[in-house]
Design a protein around this motif. Sequence first.
Motif, PDB file in Angstrom:
ATOM      1  N   TYR A 280       0.833  -1.201   0.000  1.00 15.51           N
ATOM      2  CA  TYR A 280       0.000   0.000   0.000  1.00 15.51           C
ATOM      3  C   TYR A 280       0.870   1.254   0.000  1.00 15.51           C
TER       4      TYR A 280
ATOM      5  N   HIS B 225      -3.452   3.087  -0.894  1.00 14.21           N
ATOM      6  CA  HIS B 225      -3.638   2.849  -2.324  1.00 14.21           C
ATOM      7  C   HIS B 225      -2.807   1.630  -2.706  1.00 14.21           C
TER       8      HIS B 225
ATOM      9  N   ILE C 128      -0.562  -0.910  -4.540  1.00 14.78           N
ATOM     10  CA  ILE C 128       0.519  -0.747  -5.526  1.00 14.78           C
ATOM     11  C   ILE C 128       0.587  -1.998  -6.391  1.00 14.78           C
TER      12      ILE C 128
ATOM     13  N   TYR D  60       5.246   1.788  -7.707  1.00 11.02           N
ATOM     14  CA  TYR D  60       4.643   2.905  -6.961  1.00 11.02           C
ATOM     15  C   TYR D  60       4.526   4.173  -7.801  1.00 11.02           C
TER      16      TYR D  60
ATOM     17  N   LYS E 172       3.265   4.297 -10.819  1.00  7.43           N
ATOM     18  CA  LYS E 172       1.910   4.204 -11.357  1.00  7.43           C
ATOM     19  C   LYS E 172       0.902   4.690 -10.304  1.00  7.43           C
ATOM     20  N   THR E 173       1.133   4.295  -9.063  1.00  4.13           N
ATOM     21  CA  THR E 173       0.240   4.730  -7.973  1.00  4.13           C
ATOM     22  C   THR E 173       0.337   6.246  -7.774  1.00  4.13           C
TER      23      THR E 173
ATOM     24  N   ASP F 148      -1.759   7.931 -10.309  1.00  4.71           N
ATOM     25  CA  ASP F 148      -3.187   7.861  -9.970  1.00  4.71           C
ATOM     26  C   ASP F 148      -3.541   8.790  -8.811  1.00  4.71           C
ATOM     27  N   VAL F 149      -2.696   8.794  -7.791  1.00  2.10           N
ATOM     28  CA  VAL F 149      -3.061   9.457  -6.542  1.00  2.10           C
ATOM     29  C   VAL F 149      -2.767  10.954  -6.582  1.00  2.10           C
TER      30      VAL F 149
END
Lengths: 199, 199
Positions: A143, A172, A174, A184, A186-187, A190-191
């Motif tokens: 996460y 979120h 991962i 991370y 990519k995360t 998104d975030v």
Amino acid sequence: MKYPNGKKSDVQCKPVRNTTHHDTSRRGMTLESEINKSNDYYLAYKIANIHKKPTPITIVNVSYPSRNKAKITEAYFKIPSTTDYNGIYKGRYIDFEAKECKSRTAFPFSSIHAHQINHLADVLSHGAIAFIIVRMAYYNTDYLIKAEDFLLYYNDTDRRSIPYNWIKDKGHVIANTYLIPVDYIKTIDDVYFKEELDD
Amino acid sequence: MKYPNGKKSDVQCKPVRNTTHHDTSRRGMTLESEINKSNDYYLAYKIANIHKKPTPITIVNVSYPSRNKAKITEAYFKIPSTTDYNGIYKGRYIDFEAKECKSRTAFPFSSIHAHQINHLADVLSHGAIAFIIVRMAYYNTDYLIKAEDFLLYYNDTDRRSIPYNWIKDKGHVIANTYLIPVDYIKTIDDVYFKEELDD
């Protein structure tokens, strides 16, 4: 500011470097080695430039058995004053800590040094993208927890750990691929960057 | 890309951590300790969050003479793959290397590892504020040299060093006060943020 390391922890959560991940799908790699592999990919493909900092030590004695190679014969580990990872992505300063958690129910604050929590708060105040990566080993899931969310919870609770339910809710997930075991970035897209597009 | 460490150098320039600065006005502090002191000031007054990375080493043996304190009994220095300093200032990622130069006439490329030069070029491509701090010890003057300027010269010359005249011309003198011995943030304001205002 609380000093989490002064508290006794009710759940077990070890620092990354002392822990081996036993799930076979991850081929026995530790969270640290998987993040390093991901960072190598990001670096090679000019996606981001993020590195793990070397382990801080105090060197007491060095001998010179040959001309070329100094040998450290006495040194001690120091408590880190910052997080383990930082660098740059899309022009933004990135800063994070990564921890593996063996508990099924909670992530204990004692896993992170008070210095590191203060550091996350400080870099946030300067405009960083700052977060914690928590591997919930039992659930085989990583996460990303935004430092903003972590600090809000941390400063407002008397608990000594974050419940797994909170992590599932606020964290979120991962993605994990063969080439990028802890993706991370990519995360982050998104975030953080979708949020900015939405503004 | 050239590999400067393969070349023999015609001038002497040692890494910061092996060099003591002998000018009395600087109280015998090394460039490294003066930059650390400046970073402590920036941190305490919430101006910036910039740290020196720990020295990278390979640990071979650790003994546990007592429960509390692991003792490293065999370790070796590694060649750094990044620069020594990074952090955040005004939301921007900051990255630099610092070197002390004893020569009166030139700063040799062999002072900086090829990996570090590649690293500066890479973080620049991601939008960093990246530079080199060179202390010309004979002139008791510290210069901030933008990585852009350094790389242009480095990639376009057959020389093995940068002449002092070029440093005087292209470099930016860093102020030195008692509280902030190497006030490079002030120089960053002048060099990077004024440029942005002028745009």
